[in-house]
Motif scaffolding. Sequence first.
Motif, PDB file in Angstrom:
ATOM      1  N   PRO A   1      -4.115   4.468   4.387  1.00  0.00           N
ATOM      2  CA  PRO A   1      -5.556   4.439   4.096  1.00  0.00           C
ATOM      3  C   PRO A   1      -6.030   5.590   3.223  1.00  0.00           C
ATOM      4  O   PRO A   1      -7.094   5.507   2.619  1.00  0.00           O
ATOM      5  CB  PRO A   1      -6.199   4.507   5.491  1.00  0.00           C
ATOM      6  N   SER A   2      -5.232   6.648   3.119  1.00  0.00           N
ATOM      7  CA  SER A   2      -5.670   7.827   2.351  1.00  0.00           C
ATOM      8  C   SER A   2      -5.357   7.717   0.866  1.00  0.00           C
ATOM      9  O   SER A   2      -5.777   8.572   0.080  1.00  0.00           O
ATOM     10  CB  SER A   2      -4.986   9.084   2.914  1.00  0.00           C
ATOM     11  N   LEU A   3      -4.649   6.669   0.441  1.00  0.00           N
ATOM     12  CA  LEU A   3      -4.243   6.564  -0.947  1.00  0.00           C
ATOM     13  C   LEU A   3      -5.441   6.301  -1.862  1.00  0.00           C
ATOM     14  O   LEU A   3      -6.288   5.464  -1.572  1.00  0.00           O
ATOM     15  CB  LEU A   3      -3.218   5.442  -1.122  1.00  0.00           C
ATOM     16  N   ALA A   4      -5.467   7.023  -2.973  1.00  0.00           N
ATOM     17  CA  ALA A   4      -6.571   6.884  -3.938  1.00  0.00           C
ATOM     18  C   ALA A   4      -6.202   5.835  -4.979  1.00  0.00           C
ATOM     19  O   ALA A   4      -5.866   6.149  -6.121  1.00  0.00           O
ATOM     20  CB  ALA A   4      -6.865   8.226  -4.590  1.00  0.00           C
ATOM     21  N   TRP A   5      -6.252   4.570  -4.573  1.00  0.00           N
ATOM     22  CA  TRP A   5      -5.992   3.498  -5.518  1.00  0.00           C
ATOM     23  C   TRP A   5      -6.909   2.331  -5.243  1.00  0.00           C
ATOM     24  O   TRP A   5      -7.567   2.281  -4.202  1.00  0.00           O
ATOM     25  CB  TRP A   5      -4.534   3.076  -5.505  1.00  0.00           C
ATOM     26  N   ASP A   6      -6.981   1.403  -6.174  1.00  0.00           N
ATOM     27  CA  ASP A   6      -7.802   0.207  -6.019  1.00  0.00           C
ATOM     28  C   ASP A   6      -7.049  -0.948  -6.671  1.00  0.00           C
ATOM     29  O   ASP A   6      -7.137  -1.163  -7.871  1.00  0.00           O
ATOM     30  CB  ASP A   6      -9.176   0.393  -6.672  1.00  0.00           C
ATOM     31  N   LEU A   7      -6.321  -1.687  -5.848  1.00  0.00           N
ATOM     32  CA  LEU A   7      -5.517  -2.803  -6.342  1.00  0.00           C
ATOM     33  C   LEU A   7      -6.265  -4.132  -6.281  1.00  0.00           C
ATOM     34  O   LEU A   7      -5.750  -5.147  -6.734  1.00  0.00           O
ATOM     35  CB  LEU A   7      -4.219  -2.918  -5.523  1.00  0.00           C
TER      36      LEU A   7
ATOM     37  N   THR B   1      -7.380  -6.128  -1.015  1.00  0.00           N
ATOM     38  CA  THR B   1      -6.085  -6.127  -0.325  1.00  0.00           C
ATOM     39  C   THR B   1      -6.194  -6.267   1.188  1.00  0.00           C
ATOM     40  O   THR B   1      -5.177  -6.437   1.865  1.00  0.00           O
ATOM     41  CB  THR B   1      -5.337  -4.826  -0.614  1.00  0.00           C
ATOM     42  N   GLN B   2      -7.397  -6.134   1.731  1.00  0.00           N
ATOM     43  CA  GLN B   2      -7.588  -6.172   3.187  1.00  0.00           C
ATOM     44  C   GLN B   2      -6.736  -5.112   3.886  1.00  0.00           C
ATOM     45  O   GLN B   2      -6.225  -5.311   4.988  1.00  0.00           O
ATOM     46  CB  GLN B   2      -7.295  -7.572   3.733  1.00  0.00           C
ATOM     47  N   GLY B   3      -6.577  -3.970   3.208  1.00  0.00           N
ATOM     48  CA  GLY B   3      -5.850  -2.854   3.805  1.00  0.00           C
ATOM     49  C   GLY B   3      -4.340  -2.982   3.775  1.00  0.00           C
ATOM     50  O   GLY B   3      -3.641  -2.239   4.477  1.00  0.00           O
TER      51      GLY B   3
ATOM     52  N   ASP C   1       7.588   4.704   2.605  1.00  0.00           N
ATOM     53  CA  ASP C   1       6.890   5.477   3.633  1.00  0.00           C
ATOM     54  C   ASP C   1       5.708   6.239   3.070  1.00  0.00           C
ATOM     55  O   ASP C   1       4.807   6.621   3.814  1.00  0.00           O
ATOM     56  CB  ASP C   1       7.867   6.438   4.313  1.00  0.00           C
ATOM     57  N   GLY C   2       5.701   6.475   1.758  1.00  0.00           N
ATOM     58  CA  GLY C   2       4.591   7.186   1.153  1.00  0.00           C
ATOM     59  C   GLY C   2       3.378   6.317   0.908  1.00  0.00           C
ATOM     60  O   GLY C   2       2.260   6.831   0.813  1.00  0.00           O
ATOM     61  N   ILE C   3       3.584   4.995   0.814  1.00  0.00           N
ATOM     62  CA  ILE C   3       2.452   4.119   0.501  1.00  0.00           C
ATOM     63  C   ILE C   3       2.114   3.157   1.642  1.00  0.00           C
ATOM     64  O   ILE C   3       1.095   2.466   1.575  1.00  0.00           O
ATOM     65  CB  ILE C   3       2.702   3.312  -0.789  1.00  0.00           C
ATOM     66  N   ALA C   4       2.956   3.129   2.684  1.00  0.00           N
ATOM     67  CA  ALA C   4       2.706   2.210   3.808  1.00  0.00           C
ATOM     68  C   ALA C   4       2.650   2.983   5.111  1.00  0.00           C
ATOM     69  O   ALA C   4       3.186   4.094   5.235  1.00  0.00           O
ATOM     70  CB  ALA C   4       3.801   1.148   3.874  1.00  0.00           C
ATOM     71  N   THR C   5       2.006   2.388   6.096  1.00  0.00           N
ATOM     72  CA  THR C   5       1.899   3.004   7.419  1.00  0.00           C
ATOM     73  C   THR C   5       2.129   1.943   8.484  1.00  0.00           C
ATOM     74  O   THR C   5       2.034   0.743   8.221  1.00  0.00           O
ATOM     75  CB  THR C   5       0.509   3.655   7.604  1.00  0.00           C
TER      76      THR C   5
END
Length: 224
Positions: free
Chosen positions: A106-112, A115-117, A76-80
């Motif tokens: 969308p607010s997560l400060a990462w760059d994987l 990913t197309q969101g 729940d912390g990384i998905a919506t």
Amino acid sequence: MSPVVSATAAENREVAITAATSAVQSGQLVVIPTDTVYGIGCDAFDADAVHRLLAAKGRGRDVPPPVLIGEMRTLDGIATDIEPYVRDLVERFWPGALTVVVRAQPSLAWDLGETQGTVAVRMPDDEIALAVLKETGPMAVTSANLHGSPAATSVLDAATQLGSAVEVYVDGGPRTSQAPSTILDCTGPAPIVLRHGAISEDDLAALVPMAGEDEDASGPHTPQ
């Protein structure tokens, strides 16, 4: 040669977990055992480390790495906008060889990567991996082999392919199965199989209705 830390004996396990955790928290790459094959991983929120992970594997940003988590609630912390059936799937198959592709916060400060969101998430059924993940938080982890080469089922396999790109190798003993995790696109009203793996479609369909399979189904999280 990067150090190999054995976790095969119970008395050495904490040392191995601490070594891997410290390396991840320092922005380094590590190799750890999972319930499927060995994985190469790093802090999911360290963009530079993720870039080096993809470079070490020889993979582009068009195939972003999955994210492994150590606790169910982290989803729940990384998905919506998580579809209700996803709860049924993860409660049944996690920890285990099921990867769910869901919409990323969308607010997560990462760059994987590209990913197309979305983000591919899994909770592995491996004591060592879970112990590391509970200390580090979410890690970007992909199979510990060069892109296009066989998956690593031992720490030696991984070290032979990845060499000094990895700071710490954790030896958890041989992995007995090369079956990868099953990957499901869970961004729509029904899950779609992106990659067949250790969990059969029959087992999935017994729990939740599946979307009609598209033989050409693919997405940014489908390994090429």
